[in-house]
Design an enzyme around this catalytic site. Structure first.
Site, PDB file in Angstrom:
ATOM      1  CD  GLN A 255      -2.725  20.582  41.005  1.00  0.00           C
ATOM      2  OE1 GLN A 255      -3.875  20.916  40.766  1.00  0.00           O
ATOM      3  NE2 GLN A 255      -1.737  21.458  41.074  1.00  0.00           N
ATOM      4  CD  GLU A 322      -6.834  22.052  36.579  1.00  0.00           C
ATOM      5  OE1 GLU A 322      -6.812  23.292  36.652  1.00  0.00           O
ATOM      6  OE2 GLU A 322      -6.980  21.326  37.591  1.00  0.00           O
ATOM      7  CG  HIS A 323      -2.702  20.460  36.328  1.00  0.00           C
ATOM      8  ND1 HIS A 323      -3.715  20.714  37.244  1.00  0.00           N
ATOM      9  CD2 HIS A 323      -2.209  21.667  35.962  1.00  0.00           C
ATOM     10  CE1 HIS A 323      -3.819  22.013  37.424  1.00  0.00           C
ATOM     11  NE2 HIS A 323      -2.919  22.618  36.662  1.00  0.00           N
ATOM     12  CG  HIS A 415     -30.848  35.686   1.311  1.00  0.00           C
ATOM     13  ND1 HIS A 415     -31.900  35.993   2.125  1.00  0.00           N
ATOM     14  CD2 HIS A 415     -29.783  35.434   2.130  1.00  0.00           C
ATOM     15  CE1 HIS A 415     -31.509  35.937   3.388  1.00  0.00           C
ATOM     16  NE2 HIS A 415     -30.219  35.604   3.418  1.00  0.00           N
TER      17      HIS A 415
END
Length: 428
Positions: A255, A322-323, A415
Protein backbone atom coordinates in the site's frame (compact mmCIF):
# COMPACT_ATOMS: atom_id res chain seq x y z
CA UNK A 1 7.68 4.12 10.76
CA UNK A 2 6.78 5.80 14.01
CA UNK A 3 6.40 3.49 17.01
CA UNK A 4 3.61 4.23 19.47
CA UNK A 5 3.24 2.24 22.67
CA UNK A 6 -0.11 1.85 24.44
CA UNK A 7 -1.61 5.22 23.47
CA UNK A 8 -4.22 6.71 25.77
CA UNK A 9 -7.71 6.76 24.33
CA UNK A 10 -7.75 10.54 24.62
CA UNK A 11 -4.82 10.62 22.17
CA UNK A 12 -6.29 8.25 19.57
CA UNK A 13 -7.50 11.03 17.26
CA UNK A 14 -3.98 12.42 16.91
CA UNK A 15 -2.36 8.98 16.78
CA UNK A 16 -4.69 7.92 13.97
CA UNK A 17 -4.52 11.18 12.03
CA UNK A 18 -4.18 10.79 8.27
CA UNK A 19 -1.75 12.76 6.11
CA UNK A 20 -4.44 14.34 3.94
CA UNK A 21 -5.25 17.88 2.98
CA UNK A 22 -8.69 19.22 3.80
CA UNK A 23 -11.29 20.09 1.19
CA UNK A 24 -10.71 23.76 1.98
CA UNK A 25 -7.06 23.49 0.94
CA UNK A 26 -7.99 22.29 -2.55
CA UNK A 27 -11.54 23.53 -3.12
CA UNK A 28 -10.62 26.89 -4.65
CA UNK A 29 -8.50 25.23 -7.35
CA UNK A 30 -11.23 22.71 -8.08
CA UNK A 31 -13.98 25.31 -8.31
CA UNK A 32 -11.89 27.42 -10.72
CA UNK A 33 -11.34 24.50 -13.09
CA UNK A 34 -14.99 23.40 -12.82
CA UNK A 35 -16.25 26.84 -13.86
CA UNK A 36 -13.83 26.97 -16.78
CA UNK A 37 -14.87 23.53 -18.03
CA UNK A 38 -18.54 24.45 -17.65
CA UNK A 39 -17.99 27.57 -19.75
CA UNK A 40 -15.39 26.51 -22.30
CA UNK A 41 -15.59 22.71 -22.53
CA UNK A 42 -12.89 21.06 -24.62
CA UNK A 43 -10.78 24.22 -24.79
CA UNK A 44 -10.32 24.09 -21.02
CA UNK A 45 -9.61 20.36 -21.09
CA UNK A 46 -6.85 20.95 -23.64
CA UNK A 47 -5.42 23.80 -21.53
CA UNK A 48 -5.17 21.79 -18.33
CA UNK A 49 -3.95 18.65 -20.08
CA UNK A 50 -1.03 20.71 -21.36
CA UNK A 51 -0.45 22.19 -17.89
CA UNK A 52 -0.73 19.04 -15.76
CA UNK A 53 0.14 16.22 -18.18
CA UNK A 54 2.67 18.07 -20.34
CA UNK A 55 1.13 17.22 -23.69
CA UNK A 56 -0.90 19.07 -26.33
CA UNK A 57 -3.61 16.91 -27.88
CA UNK A 58 -5.39 17.37 -31.20
CA UNK A 59 -8.16 15.10 -29.97
CA UNK A 60 -9.08 13.76 -26.54
CA UNK A 61 -11.05 10.86 -28.03
CA UNK A 62 -9.31 7.49 -28.14
CA UNK A 63 -9.48 6.02 -31.63
CA UNK A 64 -10.05 2.43 -32.71
CA UNK A 65 -6.52 2.41 -34.11
CA UNK A 66 -5.10 3.37 -30.71
CA UNK A 67 -7.04 0.53 -29.08
CA UNK A 68 -5.77 -1.96 -31.68
CA UNK A 69 -2.19 -0.78 -31.14
CA UNK A 70 -2.58 -1.04 -27.37
CA UNK A 71 -3.97 -4.58 -27.67
CA UNK A 72 -0.90 -5.68 -29.62
CA UNK A 73 1.39 -4.20 -26.96
CA UNK A 74 -0.11 -6.15 -24.04
CA UNK A 75 1.56 -9.51 -23.47
CA UNK A 76 -0.49 -12.70 -23.66
CA UNK A 77 0.53 -13.47 -20.09
CA UNK A 78 -1.01 -10.21 -18.86
CA UNK A 79 -4.09 -10.73 -21.02
CA UNK A 80 -4.62 -14.14 -19.42
CA UNK A 81 -4.22 -12.65 -15.93
CA UNK A 82 -6.72 -9.89 -16.70
CA UNK A 83 -9.19 -12.45 -18.04
CA UNK A 84 -8.87 -14.60 -14.90
CA UNK A 85 -9.49 -11.56 -12.70
CA UNK A 86 -12.43 -10.48 -14.86
CA UNK A 87 -14.01 -13.93 -14.55
CA UNK A 88 -13.74 -13.91 -10.75
CA UNK A 89 -15.07 -10.36 -10.47
CA UNK A 90 -18.03 -11.30 -12.68
CA UNK A 91 -18.81 -14.36 -10.56
CA UNK A 92 -18.77 -12.38 -7.30
CA UNK A 93 -20.79 -9.44 -8.60
CA UNK A 94 -23.39 -11.55 -10.44
CA UNK A 95 -24.00 -13.30 -7.12
CA UNK A 96 -25.08 -9.92 -5.69
CA UNK A 97 -28.20 -9.77 -7.88
CA UNK A 98 -31.40 -9.72 -5.85
CA UNK A 99 -34.99 -10.57 -6.74
CA UNK A 100 -37.94 -8.20 -6.57
CA UNK A 101 -39.19 -7.70 -3.01
CA UNK A 102 -42.98 -7.89 -2.93
CA UNK A 103 -45.44 -7.81 -0.03
CA UNK A 104 -49.10 -7.11 0.71
CA UNK A 105 -48.91 -4.65 3.60
CA UNK A 106 -52.67 -4.66 4.11
CA UNK A 107 -55.55 -6.36 2.36
CA UNK A 108 -55.61 -4.92 -1.15
CA UNK A 109 -52.40 -2.88 -0.69
CA UNK A 110 -49.58 -4.32 -2.77
CA UNK A 111 -46.08 -2.85 -2.41
CA UNK A 112 -42.89 -3.91 -4.11
CA UNK A 113 -39.32 -2.84 -4.75
CA UNK A 114 -37.38 -3.30 -7.98
CA UNK A 115 -33.90 -2.20 -9.03
CA UNK A 116 -33.07 -0.28 -12.18
CA UNK A 117 -29.60 0.53 -13.55
CA UNK A 118 -28.21 4.05 -13.51
CA UNK A 119 -28.28 4.93 -17.21
CA UNK A 120 -25.07 6.97 -17.54
CA UNK A 121 -21.97 6.40 -15.42
CA UNK A 122 -18.49 7.88 -15.54
CA UNK A 123 -15.40 5.83 -14.73
CA UNK A 124 -12.25 7.65 -13.64
CA UNK A 125 -9.09 5.57 -14.05
CA UNK A 126 -5.86 6.96 -12.58
CA UNK A 127 -2.78 6.91 -14.80
CA UNK A 128 0.46 8.58 -13.83
CA UNK A 129 3.00 6.53 -11.90
CA UNK A 130 0.57 3.61 -11.47
CA UNK A 131 -1.88 3.07 -14.35
CA UNK A 132 -4.70 1.27 -12.58
CA UNK A 133 -6.14 -0.87 -15.37
CA UNK A 134 -7.45 -3.22 -12.67
CA UNK A 135 -9.87 -0.49 -11.60
CA UNK A 136 -11.61 -0.79 -14.97
CA UNK A 137 -12.49 -4.38 -14.09
CA UNK A 138 -13.80 -3.26 -10.71
CA UNK A 139 -16.08 -0.63 -12.27
CA UNK A 140 -16.97 -1.69 -15.81
CA UNK A 141 -17.77 -5.30 -14.92
CA UNK A 142 -20.47 -4.52 -12.31
CA UNK A 143 -21.74 -1.60 -14.42
CA UNK A 144 -22.29 -4.00 -17.32
CA UNK A 145 -23.92 -6.64 -15.09
CA UNK A 146 -26.22 -3.93 -13.69
CA UNK A 147 -27.24 -2.93 -17.22
CA UNK A 148 -25.93 0.65 -17.35
CA UNK A 149 -26.55 2.01 -20.85
CA UNK A 150 -23.61 4.39 -21.23
CA UNK A 151 -20.12 4.03 -19.77
CA UNK A 152 -17.76 7.00 -20.11
CA UNK A 153 -14.12 6.44 -19.19
CA UNK A 154 -11.55 9.17 -18.55
CA UNK A 155 -7.86 8.56 -17.90
CA UNK A 156 -4.88 10.94 -18.11
CA UNK A 157 -2.52 10.66 -21.09
CA UNK A 158 1.25 10.32 -20.77
CA UNK A 159 3.65 12.89 -22.22
CA UNK A 160 3.28 11.23 -25.62
CA UNK A 161 -0.46 11.80 -25.57
CA UNK A 162 -1.32 8.14 -25.07
CA UNK A 163 -3.21 6.17 -22.45
CA UNK A 164 -1.42 3.17 -20.99
CA UNK A 165 -1.93 0.13 -23.30
CA UNK A 166 -3.20 -2.09 -20.46
CA UNK A 167 -5.89 0.48 -19.63
CA UNK A 168 -7.08 0.59 -23.24
CA UNK A 169 -6.98 -3.19 -23.60
CA UNK A 170 -8.95 -3.77 -20.41
CA UNK A 171 -11.51 -1.08 -21.23
CA UNK A 172 -12.08 -2.63 -24.65
CA UNK A 173 -12.30 -6.12 -23.12
CA UNK A 174 -15.02 -4.84 -20.78
CA UNK A 175 -16.98 -3.27 -23.63
CA UNK A 176 -16.26 0.38 -22.82
CA UNK A 177 -16.61 2.33 -26.08
CA UNK A 178 -16.18 5.95 -24.95
CA UNK A 179 -12.60 6.45 -23.74
CA UNK A 180 -11.15 9.93 -23.29
CA UNK A 181 -7.60 11.16 -22.72
CA UNK A 182 -8.37 13.48 -19.81
CA UNK A 183 -7.31 13.26 -16.18
CA UNK A 184 -7.51 14.99 -12.83
CA UNK A 185 -9.97 17.68 -11.82
CA UNK A 186 -10.79 18.52 -15.43
CA UNK A 187 -11.92 14.96 -16.14
CA UNK A 188 -14.35 14.99 -13.23
CA UNK A 189 -15.64 18.39 -14.34
CA UNK A 190 -16.09 17.14 -17.92
CA UNK A 191 -18.19 14.18 -16.78
CA UNK A 192 -20.16 16.49 -14.50
CA UNK A 193 -21.16 19.07 -17.12
CA UNK A 194 -20.46 17.34 -20.41
CA UNK A 195 -18.37 18.96 -23.15
CA UNK A 196 -18.37 18.93 -26.95
CA UNK A 197 -16.74 15.48 -26.79
CA UNK A 198 -17.42 13.99 -23.36
CA UNK A 199 -21.01 13.12 -22.39
CA UNK A 200 -22.23 14.19 -18.98
CA UNK A 201 -23.12 11.35 -16.62
CA UNK A 202 -25.35 10.77 -13.60
CA UNK A 203 -22.80 9.15 -11.30
CA UNK A 204 -18.99 9.17 -11.20
CA UNK A 205 -16.87 6.26 -9.97
CA UNK A 206 -13.20 5.71 -9.38
CA UNK A 207 -10.29 6.48 -7.07
CA UNK A 208 -7.75 9.23 -7.44
CA UNK A 209 -5.46 11.61 -5.62
CA UNK A 210 -6.69 14.26 -3.21
CA UNK A 211 -7.53 16.66 -6.05
CA UNK A 212 -9.72 14.05 -7.75
CA UNK A 213 -11.36 13.20 -4.42
CA UNK A 214 -12.30 16.82 -3.78
CA UNK A 215 -13.40 17.25 -7.40
CA UNK A 216 -15.84 14.36 -6.99
CA UNK A 217 -17.20 15.93 -3.81
CA UNK A 218 -17.63 19.27 -5.63
CA UNK A 219 -19.44 17.44 -8.44
CA UNK A 220 -22.20 16.58 -5.98
CA UNK A 221 -22.97 20.31 -5.73
CA UNK A 222 -23.98 20.16 -9.38
CA UNK A 223 -26.39 17.26 -9.00
CA UNK A 224 -23.99 14.43 -9.77
CA UNK A 225 -23.77 11.37 -7.53
CA UNK A 226 -20.44 9.74 -6.68
CA UNK A 227 -19.46 6.30 -5.46
CA UNK A 228 -17.80 7.54 -2.26
CA UNK A 229 -14.98 9.80 -1.08
CA UNK A 230 -12.07 7.64 -2.26
CA UNK A 231 -8.67 9.26 -1.92
CA UNK A 232 -5.15 8.13 -1.05
CA UNK A 233 -4.92 4.43 -0.32
CA UNK A 234 -4.47 3.05 3.20
CA UNK A 235 -4.02 -0.25 4.99
CA UNK A 236 -4.17 -1.41 8.59
CA UNK A 237 -2.69 -4.76 9.55
CA UNK A 238 -3.57 -6.46 12.84
CA UNK A 239 -1.00 -9.15 13.63
CA UNK A 240 0.39 -11.14 16.54
CA UNK A 241 3.19 -13.68 16.94
CA UNK A 242 1.31 -16.16 14.74
CA UNK A 243 1.89 -13.86 11.75
CA UNK A 244 4.85 -14.02 9.40
CA UNK A 245 6.76 -10.71 9.78
CA UNK A 246 7.92 -10.83 6.15
CA UNK A 247 4.33 -11.22 4.94
CA UNK A 248 3.16 -8.35 7.14
CA UNK A 249 5.94 -6.07 5.91
CA UNK A 250 5.14 -6.92 2.29
CA UNK A 251 1.50 -6.01 2.84
CA UNK A 252 2.41 -2.69 4.43
CA UNK A 253 4.72 -1.86 1.54
CA UNK A 254 2.16 -2.94 -1.06
CA UNK A 255 0.00 0.00 0.00
CA UNK A 256 2.87 2.37 0.73
CA UNK A 257 3.99 2.19 -2.89
CA UNK A 258 0.65 3.56 -4.12
CA UNK A 259 1.62 7.15 -3.41
CA UNK A 260 3.49 9.49 -1.09
CA UNK A 261 0.20 10.39 0.63
CA UNK A 262 -0.72 6.77 1.38
CA UNK A 263 -0.70 5.52 4.96
CA UNK A 264 -0.11 2.09 6.49
CA UNK A 265 -0.50 1.04 10.12
CA UNK A 266 0.41 -2.08 12.06
CA UNK A 267 -1.49 -2.76 15.28
CA UNK A 268 -0.22 -5.55 17.54
CA UNK A 269 -0.17 -6.82 21.10
CA UNK A 270 3.37 -8.13 20.48
CA UNK A 271 6.39 -5.85 20.70
CA UNK A 272 8.49 -8.71 19.35
CA UNK A 273 6.43 -8.81 16.15
CA UNK A 274 6.52 -5.03 15.76
CA UNK A 275 10.32 -5.03 15.91
CA UNK A 276 10.56 -7.91 13.46
CA UNK A 277 8.20 -6.23 11.00
CA UNK A 278 10.11 -2.96 11.27
CA UNK A 279 13.32 -4.73 10.23
CA UNK A 280 11.55 -6.49 7.36
CA UNK A 281 10.10 -3.21 6.08
CA UNK A 282 13.58 -1.69 5.96
CA UNK A 283 14.99 -4.74 4.18
CA UNK A 284 12.20 -5.07 1.59
CA UNK A 285 11.96 -1.33 0.97
CA UNK A 286 15.43 -1.20 -0.57
CA UNK A 287 14.43 -3.80 -3.16
CA UNK A 288 11.38 -1.92 -4.50
CA UNK A 289 11.49 -0.04 -7.82
CA UNK A 290 9.10 2.52 -6.27
CA UNK A 291 11.05 2.77 -3.03
CA UNK A 292 11.21 6.58 -3.15
CA UNK A 293 7.40 6.77 -3.15
CA UNK A 294 7.03 4.00 -0.56
CA UNK A 295 9.64 5.59 1.70
CA UNK A 296 7.69 8.85 1.90
CA UNK A 297 4.47 6.97 2.63
CA UNK A 298 6.24 5.00 5.35
CA UNK A 299 7.10 8.31 7.01
CA UNK A 300 3.31 8.85 7.43
CA UNK A 301 2.88 5.39 8.88
CA UNK A 302 2.84 3.85 12.34
CA UNK A 303 3.55 0.78 14.41
CA UNK A 304 1.12 0.73 17.35
CA UNK A 305 1.47 -1.55 20.36
CA UNK A 306 -1.69 -2.11 22.42
CA UNK A 307 -2.32 -4.00 25.65
CA UNK A 308 -5.01 -6.47 24.59
CA UNK A 309 -7.42 -7.62 21.88
CA UNK A 310 -10.36 -5.55 23.12
CA UNK A 311 -8.39 -2.31 22.89
CA UNK A 312 -7.06 -3.31 19.47
CA UNK A 313 -10.58 -3.91 18.12
CA UNK A 314 -11.84 -0.57 19.44
CA UNK A 315 -8.85 1.33 18.09
CA UNK A 316 -9.22 -0.21 14.63
CA UNK A 317 -12.94 0.58 14.46
CA UNK A 318 -12.11 4.15 15.42
CA UNK A 319 -9.67 4.36 12.50
CA UNK A 320 -12.03 2.68 10.00
CA UNK A 321 -9.40 1.44 7.52
CA UNK A 322 -9.92 1.13 3.80
CA UNK A 323 -8.12 -2.23 3.80
CA UNK A 324 -7.93 -4.31 6.98
CA UNK A 325 -5.80 -7.44 7.31
CA UNK A 326 -6.46 -9.74 10.27
CA UNK A 327 -3.59 -12.13 10.94
CA UNK A 328 -3.92 -13.34 14.53
CA UNK A 329 -4.72 -16.51 16.47
CA UNK A 330 -7.88 -14.98 17.91
CA UNK A 331 -9.19 -14.49 14.38
CA UNK A 332 -12.88 -15.06 15.07
CA UNK A 333 -13.00 -12.38 17.77
CA UNK A 334 -11.75 -9.69 15.42
CA UNK A 335 -13.82 -10.81 12.44
CA UNK A 336 -17.02 -10.71 14.50
CA UNK A 337 -16.08 -7.31 15.95
CA UNK A 338 -15.36 -5.49 12.70
CA UNK A 339 -17.60 -2.44 12.54
CA UNK A 340 -15.76 -0.09 10.21
CA UNK A 341 -13.65 -1.29 7.27
CA UNK A 342 -13.81 -1.13 3.49
CA UNK A 343 -12.59 -4.67 2.84
CA UNK A 344 -11.26 -7.32 5.23
CA UNK A 345 -8.53 -9.87 4.52
CA UNK A 346 -8.13 -12.83 6.87
CA UNK A 347 -5.14 -15.08 7.51
CA UNK A 348 -1.48 -15.44 6.57
CA UNK A 349 -2.24 -16.27 2.95
CA UNK A 350 -4.73 -13.51 2.16
CA UNK A 351 -2.70 -10.50 1.00
CA UNK A 352 -4.48 -7.26 0.28
CA UNK A 353 -3.14 -7.58 -3.28
CA UNK A 354 -5.62 -10.41 -3.86
CA UNK A 355 -8.54 -8.05 -3.43
CA UNK A 356 -6.81 -5.43 -5.55
CA UNK A 357 -6.69 -7.76 -8.50
CA UNK A 358 -8.14 -11.20 -8.77
CA UNK A 359 -10.05 -12.70 -5.82
CA UNK A 360 -13.32 -11.22 -7.09
CA UNK A 361 -14.15 -8.57 -4.46
CA UNK A 362 -14.12 -4.91 -5.42
CA UNK A 363 -11.12 -2.72 -4.68
CA UNK A 364 -12.85 0.66 -4.97
CA UNK A 365 -13.27 1.37 -1.28
CA UNK A 366 -13.92 4.23 1.17
CA UNK A 367 -10.79 5.84 2.59
CA UNK A 368 -10.05 8.54 5.15
CA UNK A 369 -12.37 6.98 7.73
CA UNK A 370 -15.41 7.00 5.45
CA UNK A 371 -15.84 3.25 5.97
CA UNK A 372 -17.83 4.32 9.04
CA UNK A 373 -20.69 5.32 6.74
CA UNK A 374 -19.89 4.19 3.19
CA UNK A 375 -19.70 0.79 1.51
CA UNK A 376 -17.19 -0.16 -1.12
CA UNK A 377 -18.35 -0.36 -4.73
CA UNK A 378 -20.69 -3.29 -5.40
CA UNK A 379 -23.42 -4.20 -7.88
CA UNK A 380 -25.99 -2.01 -6.11
CA UNK A 381 -23.67 0.99 -6.56
CA UNK A 382 -24.72 1.00 -10.22
CA UNK A 383 -28.42 0.61 -9.51
CA UNK A 384 -31.33 2.46 -7.94
CA UNK A 385 -34.04 0.89 -5.83
CA UNK A 386 -37.53 1.96 -6.89
CA UNK A 387 -40.74 1.31 -4.97
CA UNK A 388 -44.08 0.50 -6.56
CA UNK A 389 -47.56 0.17 -5.10
CA UNK A 390 -50.99 -0.78 -6.35
CA UNK A 391 -54.07 -0.34 -4.19
CA UNK A 392 -57.40 -1.98 -4.91
CA UNK A 393 -60.85 -0.68 -3.97
CA UNK A 394 -60.70 -2.79 -0.85
CA UNK A 395 -57.17 -1.56 -0.14
CA UNK A 396 -58.08 2.15 -0.16
CA UNK A 397 -60.97 1.35 2.18
CA UNK A 398 -58.55 -0.47 4.50
CA UNK A 399 -56.04 2.40 4.87
CA UNK A 400 -58.00 5.43 3.62
CA UNK A 401 -59.32 6.67 6.96
CA UNK A 402 -55.84 6.52 8.52
CA UNK A 403 -54.48 8.61 5.63
CA UNK A 404 -57.26 11.17 6.06
CA UNK A 405 -56.63 11.52 9.80
CA UNK A 406 -52.86 11.88 9.39
CA UNK A 407 -53.14 14.37 6.51
CA UNK A 408 -55.59 16.54 8.44
CA UNK A 409 -53.32 16.47 11.51
CA UNK A 410 -50.47 17.82 9.35
CA UNK A 411 -52.74 20.51 7.89
CA UNK A 412 -52.54 19.12 4.36
CA UNK A 413 -56.16 19.22 3.23
CA UNK A 414 -55.49 18.38 -0.43
CA UNK A 415 -53.75 15.20 0.68
CA UNK A 416 -56.86 14.27 2.64
CA UNK A 417 -59.18 15.16 -0.25
CA UNK A 418 -57.31 12.83 -2.62
CA UNK A 419 -58.45 9.96 -0.41
CA UNK A 420 -61.86 11.32 0.61
CA UNK A 421 -63.02 11.64 -3.00
CA UNK A 422 -62.11 8.01 -3.69
CA UNK A 423 -63.84 6.73 -0.57
CA UNK A 424 -66.99 8.69 -1.37
CA UNK A 425 -67.06 7.31 -4.92
CA UNK A 426 -66.93 3.79 -3.54
CA UNK A 427 -69.66 4.48 -0.96
CA UNK A 428 -71.89 5.85 -3.70
Amino acid sequence: MKKIYNPNKSDWSSVLERPTQTVADIEETVETIFKEVQSNGNTTLKKYTEKFDGVSLDSIITSEQEIEEATSQVSQQLKDAIQLAKNNIEVFHKAQKTDKVEVETASGVQCWQEKRPIQKVGLYIPGGTAPLFSTILMLAVPATIAGCEELVLCSPPNNEGKINPAILYTANLCGVKKIFKVGGIQAIAAMTFGTESIPGVYKIFGPGNQYVTVAKQIATKYGISIDMPAGPSELLVLADDSANPAFVASDLLSQAEHGVDSQVILVSTSEKLINAVEKEVERQLDELPRKDIAKKAIENSKLILVENDAIAAELINEYGPEHYIICVENEEFFVSNVQNAGSVFIGNYTPESAGDYASGTNHTLPTNGYSKQYSGVNLDSFMKSMTFQKISERGIQEIGEAIEIMAEAEGLQAHKNAVTLRLKSLNN
